[in-house]
Scaffold this motif. Structure first.
Motif, PDB file in Angstrom:
ATOM      1  N   GLY A  58     -50.132 -20.176  48.663  1.00 34.35           N
ATOM      2  CA  GLY A  58     -48.881 -20.721  49.163  1.00 34.35           C
ATOM      3  C   GLY A  58     -48.541 -21.978  48.388  1.00 34.35           C
ATOM      4  N   ARG A  59     -47.368 -22.540  48.670  1.00 31.57           N
ATOM      5  CA  ARG A  59     -46.968 -23.796  48.029  1.00 31.57           C
ATOM      6  C   ARG A  59     -46.408 -24.725  49.097  1.00 31.57           C
ATOM      7  NH1 ARG A  59     -46.834 -24.436  42.696  1.00 31.57           N
ATOM      8  NH2 ARG A  59     -47.115 -22.623  41.395  1.00 31.57           N
ATOM      9  N   VAL A  60     -46.773 -25.989  49.008  1.00 28.99           N
ATOM     10  CA  VAL A  60     -46.279 -26.991  49.927  1.00 28.99           C
ATOM     11  C   VAL A  60     -44.769 -27.107  49.754  1.00 28.99           C
ATOM     12  CG1 VAL A  60     -46.372 -29.426  50.569  1.00 28.99           C
ATOM     13  CG2 VAL A  60     -48.458 -28.237  49.884  1.00 28.99           C
ATOM     14  N   GLY A  61     -44.028 -26.916  50.811  1.00 27.63           N
ATOM     15  CA  GLY A  61     -42.573 -27.025  50.737  1.00 27.63           C
ATOM     16  C   GLY A  61     -41.914 -25.910  49.948  1.00 27.63           C
ATOM     17  N   GLY A  62     -42.638 -24.873  49.608  1.00 33.94           N
ATOM     18  CA  GLY A  62     -42.057 -23.756  48.871  1.00 33.94           C
ATOM     19  C   GLY A  62     -42.115 -23.911  47.365  1.00 33.94           C
ATOM     20  N   ASP A  63     -42.193 -25.141  46.868  1.00 31.64           N
ATOM     21  CA  ASP A  63     -42.242 -25.334  45.417  1.00 31.64           C
ATOM     22  C   ASP A  63     -43.177 -26.465  44.997  1.00 31.64           C
ATOM     23  OD1 ASP A  63     -40.785 -27.455  46.321  1.00 31.64           O
ATOM     24  OD2 ASP A  63     -39.094 -27.183  44.975  1.00 31.64           O
ATOM     25  N   GLY A  64     -44.001 -26.930  45.908  1.00 34.26           N
ATOM     26  CA  GLY A  64     -44.905 -28.026  45.605  1.00 34.26           C
ATOM     27  C   GLY A  64     -46.261 -27.550  45.136  1.00 34.26           C
ATOM     28  N   ALA A  65     -47.268 -28.312  45.470  1.00 31.30           N
ATOM     29  CA  ALA A  65     -48.637 -28.013  45.036  1.00 31.30           C
ATOM     30  C   ALA A  65     -49.138 -26.720  45.688  1.00 31.30           C
ATOM     31  CB  ALA A  65     -49.554 -29.170  45.406  1.00 31.30           C
ATOM     32  N   PRO A  66     -49.782 -25.861  44.898  1.00 33.14           N
ATOM     33  CA  PRO A  66     -50.302 -24.611  45.479  1.00 33.14           C
ATOM     34  C   PRO A  66     -51.555 -24.858  46.314  1.00 33.14           C
ATOM     35  CG  PRO A  66     -50.826 -24.723  43.155  1.00 33.14           C
ATOM     36  CD  PRO A  66     -49.972 -25.921  43.461  1.00 33.14           C
ATOM     37  N   PHE A  67     -51.751 -23.999  47.315  1.00 27.52           N
ATOM     38  CA  PHE A  67     -52.957 -24.059  48.133  1.00 27.52           C
ATOM     39  C   PHE A  67     -53.337 -22.644  48.543  1.00 27.52           C
ATOM     40  CE2 PHE A  67     -49.415 -24.214  51.020  1.00 27.52           C
ATOM     41  CZ  PHE A  67     -49.796 -23.431  52.099  1.00 27.52           C
ATOM     42  N   ASN A  68     -54.610 -22.444  48.889  1.00 23.39           N
ATOM     43  CA  ASN A  68     -55.088 -21.145  49.331  1.00 23.39           C
ATOM     44  C   ASN A  68     -54.696 -20.950  50.796  1.00 23.39           C
ATOM     45  OD1 ASN A  68     -56.224 -20.611  46.849  1.00 23.39           O
ATOM     46  ND2 ASN A  68     -58.242 -21.364  47.431  1.00 23.39           N
TER      47      ASN A  68
END
Length: 156
Positions: A58-68
């Motif tokens: 996923g991404r924070v805020g839809g376009d930020g840093a990726p996370f599992n």
């Protein structure tokens, strides 16, 4: 100077990508019913259908840093036609037979002799059914739409 033609590798890749999208979003019973309408070519399983896990990102805020985000179950298969084309099938969930059918269709889409038939008798009807269902849901949703508006109050 390059020209684009409808028989180049990019158009074949786009056709394959579109077919895979339709197959992945279709029910296994629908794919099986459509495949029953055509004569299946000789083929062998390169990779027996199997289930496994993939990590969803996923991404924070839809376009930020990726996370599992977490793991999802998938099924995959690989098929080779007697004529040499190799197809791959992946689908969410534990449906090994659907993955095998997707791989078979993928291989047939790549075949010069079979691509027209599989497109006309399998992919196109599934695409039409999917589009009809989307249209039905959109119409159903639109029927419940509420329009809010603000009346302008006069000053003074």
């Amino acid at each position: 100077m390059s020209s684009t033609n409808s028989t180049g590798p990019n158009s074949k890749q786009a056709q394959r990508k579109a077919a895979m999208s339709v197959l992945a979003h279709s029910a296994a019973s629908d794919i099986a019913g459509r495949l029953a309408a055509i004569t299946l070519p000789g083929h062998e399983n390169l990779r027996e259908p199997e289930n496994g896990l993939v990590m969803m990102r996923g991404r924070v805020g839809g376009d930020g840093a990726p996370f599992n985000l977490g793991e999802a179950t998938v099924s995959r298969a690989a098929v080779r036609l007697a004529s040499g084309e190799v197809g791959f099938g992946y689908t969410l969930g534990r449906d090994a037979e659907k993955a095998r059918m997707i791989a078979l269709c993928d291989a047939m889409v790549q075949s010069a002799e079979l691509s027209g038939e599989v497109e006309a008798k399998v992919i196109a009807p599934l695409r039409a059914a999917m589009n009809a269902e989307r249209s039905r849901k959109a119409a159903e949703t639109a029927a419940t739409r509420v329009d809010f508006y603000t009346m302008v109050r006069g000053e003074g």
